[in-house]
Design an enzyme around this catalytic site. Structure first.
Site, mmCIF file in Angstrom:
data_model
loop_
_atom_site.group_PDB
_atom_site.id
_atom_site.type_symbol
_atom_site.label_atom_id
_atom_site.label_comp_id
_atom_site.label_asym_id
_atom_site.label_seq_id
_atom_site.Cartn_x
_atom_site.Cartn_y
_atom_site.Cartn_z
ATOM 1 N N HIS A 85 -7.414 -5.884 -0.164
ATOM 2 C CA HIS A 85 -6.224 -5.033 -0.050
ATOM 3 C C HIS A 85 -5.246 -5.538 1.007
ATOM 4 O O HIS A 85 -4.031 -5.394 0.850
ATOM 5 C CB HIS A 85 -6.665 -3.608 0.285
ATOM 6 C CG HIS A 85 -5.554 -2.607 0.260
ATOM 7 N ND1 HIS A 85 -4.877 -2.265 -0.890
ATOM 8 C CD2 HIS A 85 -4.992 -1.860 1.258
ATOM 9 C CE1 HIS A 85 -3.954 -1.353 -0.616
ATOM 10 N NE2 HIS A 85 -4.007 -1.105 0.681
ATOM 11 N N ASP A 143 -9.410 -6.174 -4.385
ATOM 12 C CA ASP A 143 -8.954 -4.980 -3.661
ATOM 13 C C ASP A 143 -9.932 -3.820 -3.886
ATOM 14 O O ASP A 143 -10.148 -3.399 -5.025
ATOM 15 C CB ASP A 143 -7.555 -4.592 -4.148
ATOM 16 C CG ASP A 143 -6.872 -3.566 -3.249
ATOM 17 O OD1 ASP A 143 -7.575 -2.809 -2.562
ATOM 18 O OD2 ASP A 143 -5.628 -3.527 -3.256
ATOM 19 N N SER A 176 0.841 -1.204 0.000
ATOM 20 C CA SER A 176 0.000 0.000 0.000
ATOM 21 C C SER A 176 0.878 1.256 0.000
ATOM 22 O O SER A 176 1.687 1.434 -0.892
ATOM 23 C CB SER A 176 -0.954 -0.047 1.196
ATOM 24 O OG SER A 176 -2.000 0.877 1.053
#
Length: 338
Positions: free
Chosen positions: A308, A280, A149
Site C-alpha cells: 500500500h 496491497d 489512499s
C-alpha cells in the site's frame, strides 16, 4: 606548555565524539524530536520550504519547491490517513528540480488547522483543499493532482467537482471504492464491527510498538527494517494524535465517505493515471479494475512486489510514472495545438 601528539589526538577526538554522543543521547531520550529534525534536514536538502497559507481563520501548512508557470503543470500532492506532507519526501527526491511541487498537510494533520468532524469527511476535505488551491493561486492555471489512499479518495472527488482546474490526476491505491476483493485490512475492519463493544485497536492507529510493527507489516510488502529507537520515535509522534486519527477514521469509513470515489468516478473528465501495489493489504488491487471499467481511457500501472505504501516502497518508480504521464499529456496537448 606544548601539546603532544597524544594530547592533540585526544582533543580532536573529543571534539568529534561530542556530536556523536549528542546524537546518540537524543536518539535515546527524544527519538520523536530527532525524527522531526531529520525530516527538516531532508526537506532542506531537497529545496523544499515549509510555508503557511490562510483562508479566513483556517491555516494550511505545506512545503513547496520551484515556482508555477513553467513548461509542466504544478503538482499538488495529497497524503494518506495519519501521514503528513513529509511522506512525499522520497518521491520528491526523484522528481525533476524544475517542477513546481506542493506537498500539503491534509485537514487536521500536522500543521494544518484542526477543526471539526465535518471537515474530515471526504467532501469536507475536498472543500478545504479547494480553499487551499485558491489561497495559493494554484487555480490560475490547470495543475496535476496526486493523491494516495485517503488522499487518493479526496483527489478523485476533487477531480469530479473541480475538473476545469486540473490538467490531469494520479490516484495511488485510492480509498472510496467498492473493492471486488476484501483486503486483509478490510477483513480486520469487519471483525472489529462485529465486536464493537470491545476496546479493539484500529489497525492503522497503533498504541504500542507491537501494533506499530503490525501496521508497517500491513502497509508494506517489504517493511523497512527500522531500529527500535526509531520505531519509538514514530510511535511517540503519533500517540498524541490518536484521538484525532480515530475521529478522522470514523468519518472516512462512515456512510457519507466510504464509497465517495466510487460515486463520483463518472464525473471525472481529466486524464487519469492509477498506480497500485500488487500486494496491497490495505486497499485491494482489484480496485484498479473498478476504476478502469468506469473510465476505460485511464492509464493503470500495477507494481509487483509493492504494498500500500507505494511512496515509501517504490519512490523512484512512482516519480518516473508521474513524470512520464505528465510528458505524455504534454505531447497530446501539443498535437491538439498544432
Amino acid at each position: 606548555m606544548e601539546l603532544t601528539v597524544a594530547k592533540v589526538f585526544m582533543l580532536t577526538g573529543g571534539i568529534m565524539v561530542f556530536p556523536v554522543l549528542a546524537f546518540v543521547t537524543s536518539l535515546l531520550v527524544w527519538p520523536g524530536a530527532l525524527l522531526k529534525a531529520y525530516n527538516w534536514f531532508w526537506r532542506r536538502r531537497l529545496g523544499l520550504v515549509v510555508r503557511y497559507s490562510y483562508s479566513g481563520s483556517y491555516s494550511f501548512c505545506y512545503s513547496s519547491r520551484g515556482t508555477p508557470g513553467g513548461a509542466a503543470p504544478s503538482l499538488l500532492l495529497l497524503h494518506g490517513f495519519s501521514a503528513t506532507k513529509d511522506m512525499w519526501l522520497p518521491v520528491v527526491n526523484y522528481l525533476p528540480r524544475d517542477l513546481h511541487v506542493v506537498c500539503l498537510d491534509m485537514p487536521g494533520h500536522e500543521g494544518t488547522s484542526r477543526t471539526c468532524a465535518e471537515d474530515y469527511s471526504i467532501q469536507g476535505q475536498v472543500s478545504r483543499i479547494h480553499q487551499f488551491v485558491e489561497s495559493v493561486g494554484l487555480d490560475k492555471r490547470p495543475f496535476h493532482l496526486v493523491g494516495t489512499s485517503m488522499g487518493g479518495n479526496v483527489a478523485g472527488v476533487y477531480a469530479a467537482r473541480y475538473s476545469s482546474h486540473l490538467s490531469s490526476v494520479t490516484l495511488v491505491c485510492p480509498g472510496g471504492l467498492n473493492y471486488p476483493t476484501d483486503s486483509e485490512f478490510i477483513s480486520r475492519l469487519r471483525e472489529l464491527e462485529k465486536n464493537m463493544e470491545q476496546e479493539e485497536s484500529i489497525p492503522l492507529i497503533p498504541r504500542t510498538l507491537q501494533e506499530l510493527d503490525d501496521m508497517l507489516n500491513l502497509c508494506c510488502h517489504t517493511p523497512p527494517n527500522l531500529p527500535r529507537q526509531v520505531l519509538r520515535g514514530l510511535l511517540a509522534n503519533r500517540i498524541p494524535n490518536n484521538g484525532f486519527y480515530k475521529e478522522v477514521f470514523m468519518e472516512i469509513v462512515g456512510e457519507k465517505s466510504r464509497h465517495s470515489l466510487q460515486d463520483h468516478l463518472h464525473q471525472i473528465t481529466a486524464p487519469l493515471q492509477v498506480v497500485w501495489g500488487k500486494q496491497d493489504q490495505v486497499l485491494d488491487v482489484s480496485g484498479a479494475a473498478v476504476i478502469q471499467t468506469a473510465l476505460p481511457r485511464c492509464q493503470v500501472e500495477v507494481l509487483d512486489s509493492c504494498g500500500h505504501s507505494v511512496a515509501l516502497e517504490r519512490p523512484r518508480k512512482l516519480a518516473k510514472l508521474i513524470g512520464d504521464f505528465l510528458s505524455a499529456q504534454d505531447g497530446r496537448d501539443a498535437k491538439k495545438r498544432s
